[in-house]
Design a protein around this motif. Structure first.
Motif, short mmCIF file in Angstrom:
data_model
loop_
_atom_site.label_atom_id
_atom_site.label_comp_id
_atom_site.label_asym_id
_atom_site.label_seq_id
_atom_site.Cartn_x
_atom_site.Cartn_y
_atom_site.Cartn_z
N UNK A 124 10.14 -91.41 -80.12
CA UNK A 124 10.93 -92.05 -79.57
C UNK A 124 12.16 -91.85 -78.78
N UNK A 125 12.72 -90.62 -79.12
CA UNK A 125 13.68 -89.74 -78.37
C UNK A 125 13.17 -89.40 -76.97
N UNK A 126 12.16 -89.05 -76.93
CA UNK A 126 11.39 -88.68 -75.73
C UNK A 126 11.14 -90.03 -74.76
N UNK A 127 10.80 -91.05 -75.37
CA UNK A 127 10.61 -92.42 -74.67
C UNK A 127 11.88 -92.60 -74.01
N UNK A 128 12.89 -92.60 -74.82
CA UNK A 128 14.20 -93.11 -74.27
C UNK A 128 14.69 -92.16 -73.04
N UNK A 129 14.22 -90.91 -73.03
CA UNK A 129 14.81 -90.23 -71.96
C UNK A 129 13.77 -90.55 -70.76
N UNK A 130 12.49 -90.79 -71.12
CA UNK A 130 11.65 -91.45 -70.12
C UNK A 130 12.27 -92.41 -69.27
N UNK A 131 12.53 -93.48 -70.24
CA UNK A 131 13.14 -94.70 -69.37
C UNK A 131 14.37 -94.53 -68.70
N UNK A 132 15.26 -93.63 -69.27
CA UNK A 132 16.39 -93.21 -68.48
C UNK A 132 16.19 -92.67 -67.24
N UNK A 133 15.36 -91.81 -66.99
CA UNK A 133 14.80 -90.76 -66.18
C UNK A 133 14.10 -92.04 -65.04
N UNK A 134 13.29 -92.74 -65.42
CA UNK A 134 12.83 -93.48 -64.45
C UNK A 134 13.90 -94.73 -63.82
N UNK A 135 14.60 -95.15 -64.58
CA UNK A 135 15.64 -96.09 -64.15
C UNK A 135 16.55 -95.50 -63.02
N UNK A 136 16.96 -93.95 -63.35
CA UNK A 136 17.72 -93.30 -62.57
C UNK A 136 16.98 -93.14 -61.35
N UNK A 137 15.76 -92.65 -61.42
CA UNK A 137 14.90 -92.40 -60.20
C UNK A 137 14.95 -93.49 -59.13
N UNK A 138 14.63 -94.67 -59.95
CA UNK A 138 14.42 -95.80 -59.03
C UNK A 138 15.65 -96.61 -58.51
#
Length: 127
Positions: free
Chosen positions: A109-123
């Motif tokens: 879940x920690x990694x999924x949260x990081x993925x979400x933040x990365x995707x939002x930032x990139x987009x």
């Protein structure tokens, strides 16, 4: 195993910490509801699962997120259950072999949260 100190450091509420073997806390902490400002994952019981929904502004964000989560699952060989409806992805995490939440799921879940933040930032940066 995640210790109480480690759980605090990564922002896990005491209600999630109570499901880990060997983690102790006082009764009032264990009965406290999960605080929304500390984590957006919540823990269900019967069956025990960590659950969170992720909402997206556009479909390309959603596709990138799902692809990145699936890639992570493939690499780690630890999977969550993903369901997609419109602009929302719901993920449930638990260890299938023992049908409960373990420290593997907390890391997931920690990694999924990081993925979400990365995707939002990139987009957002591409707009």
């Amino acid at each position: 195993m995640i210790t109480p100190g480690e759980g605090e450091r990564i922002g896990l509420p005491s209600t999630i910490m109570k499901i880990l073997p060997g983690v102790e806390g006082n009764v009032s902490d264990l009965e406290a509801p999960i605080q929304a400002d500390r984590t957006r994952w919540h823990c269900t019981s019967d069956p025990e699962r960590l659950v969170r929904s992720f909402k997206f502004d556009d479909y390309s964000e959603l596709i990138t997120f799902v692809n990145d989560v699936l890639t992570h699952q493939y690499v780690t060989q630890h999977t969550g259950a993903l369901s997609i409806q419109a602009n929302e992805v719901m993920i449930k995490a638990w260890t299938k072999d023992i049908d409960r939440v373990t420290d593997l799921d907390l890391e997931y879940t920690k990694t999924v949260d990081e993925i979400y933040q990365d995707v939002r930032f990139k987009h957002r940066g591409m707009r």
